[in-house]
Structure formats: C-alpha cells, structure tokens
Design a protein around this motif. Structure first.
Motif, PDB file in Angstrom:
ATOM      1  N   UNK A 175       1.731   6.542 -35.079  1.00  0.00           N
ATOM      2  CA  UNK A 175       0.696   7.414 -34.532  1.00  0.00           C
ATOM      3  C   UNK A 175       0.336   8.540 -35.492  1.00  0.00           C
ATOM      4  N   UNK A 176       1.074   8.681 -36.586  1.00  0.00           N
ATOM      5  CA  UNK A 176       0.746   9.699 -37.588  1.00  0.00           C
ATOM      6  C   UNK A 176      -0.029   9.073 -38.737  1.00  0.00           C
ATOM      7  N   UNK A 177      -1.118   8.440 -38.425  1.00  0.00           N
ATOM      8  CA  UNK A 177      -1.936   7.753 -39.416  1.00  0.00           C
ATOM      9  C   UNK A 177      -2.794   8.765 -40.149  1.00  0.00           C
ATOM     10  N   UNK A 178      -2.797   8.686 -41.454  1.00  0.00           N
ATOM     11  CA  UNK A 178      -3.551   9.623 -42.281  1.00  0.00           C
ATOM     12  C   UNK A 178      -4.735   8.889 -42.895  1.00  0.00           C
ATOM     13  N   UNK A 179      -5.920   9.406 -42.658  1.00  0.00           N
ATOM     14  CA  UNK A 179      -7.139   8.842 -43.229  1.00  0.00           C
ATOM     15  C   UNK A 179      -7.891   9.945 -43.959  1.00  0.00           C
ATOM     16  N   UNK A 180      -8.464   9.634 -45.115  1.00  0.00           N
ATOM     17  CA  UNK A 180      -9.304  10.630 -45.794  1.00  0.00           C
ATOM     18  C   UNK A 180     -10.623  10.762 -45.040  1.00  0.00           C
ATOM     19  N   UNK A 181     -11.300  11.907 -45.163  1.00  0.00           N
ATOM     20  CA  UNK A 181     -12.588  12.055 -44.480  1.00  0.00           C
ATOM     21  C   UNK A 181     -13.636  11.107 -45.048  1.00  0.00           C
ATOM     22  N   UNK A 182     -14.439  10.561 -44.166  1.00  0.00           N
ATOM     23  CA  UNK A 182     -15.540   9.692 -44.571  1.00  0.00           C
ATOM     24  C   UNK A 182     -16.624  10.562 -45.206  1.00  0.00           C
ATOM     25  N   UNK A 183     -17.109  10.213 -46.409  1.00  0.00           N
ATOM     26  CA  UNK A 183     -18.102  11.061 -47.078  1.00  0.00           C
ATOM     27  C   UNK A 183     -19.415  11.178 -46.311  1.00  0.00           C
ATOM     28  N   UNK A 184     -19.736  10.177 -45.494  1.00  0.00           N
ATOM     29  CA  UNK A 184     -21.001  10.226 -44.750  1.00  0.00           C
ATOM     30  C   UNK A 184     -20.868  11.006 -43.445  1.00  0.00           C
ATOM     31  N   UNK A 185     -19.787  10.788 -42.713  1.00  0.00           N
ATOM     32  CA  UNK A 185     -19.643  11.424 -41.406  1.00  0.00           C
ATOM     33  C   UNK A 185     -18.702  12.625 -41.431  1.00  0.00           C
ATOM     34  N   UNK A 186     -17.915  12.761 -42.504  1.00  0.00           N
ATOM     35  CA  UNK A 186     -16.896  13.804 -42.643  1.00  0.00           C
ATOM     36  C   UNK A 186     -15.837  13.713 -41.541  1.00  0.00           C
ATOM     37  N   UNK A 187     -15.735  12.543 -40.919  1.00  0.00           N
ATOM     38  CA  UNK A 187     -14.724  12.320 -39.883  1.00  0.00           C
ATOM     39  C   UNK A 187     -13.419  11.951 -40.555  1.00  0.00           C
ATOM     40  N   UNK A 188     -12.374  12.665 -40.240  1.00  0.00           N
ATOM     41  CA  UNK A 188     -11.052  12.352 -40.789  1.00  0.00           C
ATOM     42  C   UNK A 188     -10.170  11.872 -39.654  1.00  0.00           C
ATOM     43  N   UNK A 189      -9.717  10.690 -39.776  1.00  0.00           N
ATOM     44  CA  UNK A 189      -8.841  10.137 -38.751  1.00  0.00           C
ATOM     45  C   UNK A 189      -9.245   8.712 -38.444  1.00  0.00           C
ATOM     46  N   UNK A 190      -8.348   7.948 -37.871  1.00  0.00           N
ATOM     47  CA  UNK A 190      -8.665   6.552 -37.566  1.00  0.00           C
ATOM     48  C   UNK A 190      -9.670   6.449 -36.422  1.00  0.00           C
ATOM     49  N   UNK A 191     -10.500   5.437 -36.511  1.00  0.00           N
ATOM     50  CA  UNK A 191     -11.407   5.120 -35.413  1.00  0.00           C
ATOM     51  C   UNK A 191     -10.602   4.472 -34.300  1.00  0.00           C
ATOM     52  N   UNK A 192     -11.130   4.434 -33.083  1.00  0.00           N
ATOM     53  CA  UNK A 192     -10.355   3.872 -31.964  1.00  0.00           C
ATOM     54  C   UNK A 192      -9.821   2.459 -32.220  1.00  0.00           C
ATOM     55  N   UNK A 193     -10.628   1.575 -32.824  1.00  0.00           N
ATOM     56  CA  UNK A 193     -10.135   0.214 -33.062  1.00  0.00           C
ATOM     57  C   UNK A 193      -9.075   0.188 -34.163  1.00  0.00           C
ATOM     58  N   UNK A 194      -9.143   1.124 -35.119  1.00  0.00           N
ATOM     59  CA  UNK A 194      -8.104   1.196 -36.146  1.00  0.00           C
ATOM     60  C   UNK A 194      -6.796   1.695 -35.536  1.00  0.00           C
ATOM     61  N   UNK A 195      -6.890   2.681 -34.672  1.00  0.00           N
ATOM     62  CA  UNK A 195      -5.686   3.218 -34.027  1.00  0.00           C
ATOM     63  C   UNK A 195      -5.028   2.153 -33.149  1.00  0.00           C
ATOM     64  N   UNK A 196      -5.843   1.355 -32.473  1.00  0.00           N
ATOM     65  CA  UNK A 196      -5.302   0.261 -31.662  1.00  0.00           C
ATOM     66  C   UNK A 196      -4.531  -0.727 -32.538  1.00  0.00           C
ATOM     67  N   UNK A 197      -5.073  -1.032 -33.719  1.00  0.00           N
ATOM     68  CA  UNK A 197      -4.386  -1.914 -34.666  1.00  0.00           C
ATOM     69  C   UNK A 197      -3.045  -1.317 -35.086  1.00  0.00           C
ATOM     70  N   UNK A 198      -3.032  -0.037 -35.454  1.00  0.00           N
ATOM     71  CA  UNK A 198      -1.796   0.594 -35.924  1.00  0.00           C
ATOM     72  C   UNK A 198      -0.745   0.684 -34.829  1.00  0.00           C
ATOM     73  N   UNK A 199      -1.151   0.868 -33.597  1.00  0.00           N
ATOM     74  CA  UNK A 199      -0.204   1.016 -32.486  1.00  0.00           C
ATOM     75  C   UNK A 199       0.319  -0.316 -31.960  1.00  0.00           C
ATOM     76  N   UNK A 200      -0.281  -1.402 -32.376  1.00  0.00           N
ATOM     77  CA  UNK A 200       0.115  -2.709 -31.868  1.00  0.00           C
ATOM     78  C   UNK A 200       1.560  -3.025 -32.246  1.00  0.00           C
ATOM     79  N   UNK A 201       2.292  -3.577 -31.300  1.00  0.00           N
ATOM     80  CA  UNK A 201       3.677  -3.997 -31.554  1.00  0.00           C
ATOM     81  C   UNK A 201       3.765  -5.475 -31.935  1.00  0.00           C
TER      82      UNK A 201
END
Length: 146
Positions: free
Chosen positions: A20-46
């Motif tokens: 749950x401590x996933x580190x993402x660089x900010x997107x240059x277009x949106x300046x959003x830093x952090x995983x998107x919901x579908x990426x977080x779902x992938x990382x949390x999958x067991x």
C-alpha cells in the motif's frame, strides 16, 4: 500522517503495508502523483500470478516499476527480474520508469534505493543487497529453468 503517495489498506484494518506504500512520480500532464485506482487494485492483489492488461497509457510500465520496488522492499537481498517485450523497450522505457519511481521514492524517504546500475550487465544493484535485472522477453526460451 500518511503522505499523498501513501495508501492505507482498509482491508487490513487500516494498517500500512508494503504493497500500500506505492510510490509513483507525478504525471507531467496531470501532475497527479500516486497510483490510479486500477493500479492500486493490481498492487493490493494477493494473487500468485497477476497480469497487467490495460490499454495504451494505462499505467502498465509504472505499475511494473513500482511493483519491482515493492519486491525489493519485501524481499531484501533477493534477485528480481524486470522485463519488457523487446530489448529496446527494456533498455529505454522500463529502465527509465524504474529510475523515475526510485526518484519519487528518494523524495519521500530521503535516500535512493539504487546503489548502482551496471549498464553492461543491465542490473540494478540495490541498497541493502539484492539486484533487479532488466531484460527483454523477445526470446521466451531464456526464461526456462534447467
């Protein structure tokens, strides 16, 4: 207090976990830093086997790079493999994504997880031991065991 890049895993009682401590660089277009919901779902999958199957610009490369960084944190001293469909993609796209994720990690944690990159061998030597190998999947036979 968790930073904007920290996600609290509610399914585990609100505890912070490595996944749950996933580190993402900010997107240059949106300046959003952090995983998107579908990426977080992938990382949390067991699930034992997971597949990144999203469209163009769906975040597959950064999700894979962030997952490699999570594996380094969860299994210190081990060897990992990060690959792309072709050698050129592995050398340019995947390696750059991993560097960017590690830069974001350094901004949050104060140190870089990369000790050294061995360009000739395509190996990231990581702090605290362990290695992450960068290779292409253009020859599936090289992944077979003996």
């Amino acid at each position: 207090m968790p930073s904007a890049n920290t996600a609290v895993d509610e399914s585990r009682g609100g505890r912070l976990t490595t996944r749950s401590r996933i580190v993402y660089p900010p997107d240059p277009k949106t300046h959003f830093a952090g995983p998107l919901p579908h990426q977080l779902e992938f990382h949390r999958s067991d699930a034992h086997y997971r597949l990144l199957r999203w469209g163009v610009r769906g975040g597959k490369t950064f999700a894979g790079a962030a997952e490699a960084l999570c594996a380094w944190a969860e299994f210190p001293g081990q060897q990992g493999l990060m690959f792309a469909p072709t050698y050129r993609m592995a050398e340019t796209v995947q390696k750059r994504a991993f560097y960017n994720v590690c830069r974001a990690f350094k901004l949050i944690n104060g140190f870089s997880p990369i000790r050294r990159y061995w360009a000739g061998l395509k190996i990231f030597s990581m702090v605290g031991g362990g290695e992450i190998h960068v290779c292409s999947a253009d020859d599936p036979d090289k992944f077979r065991g003996n």
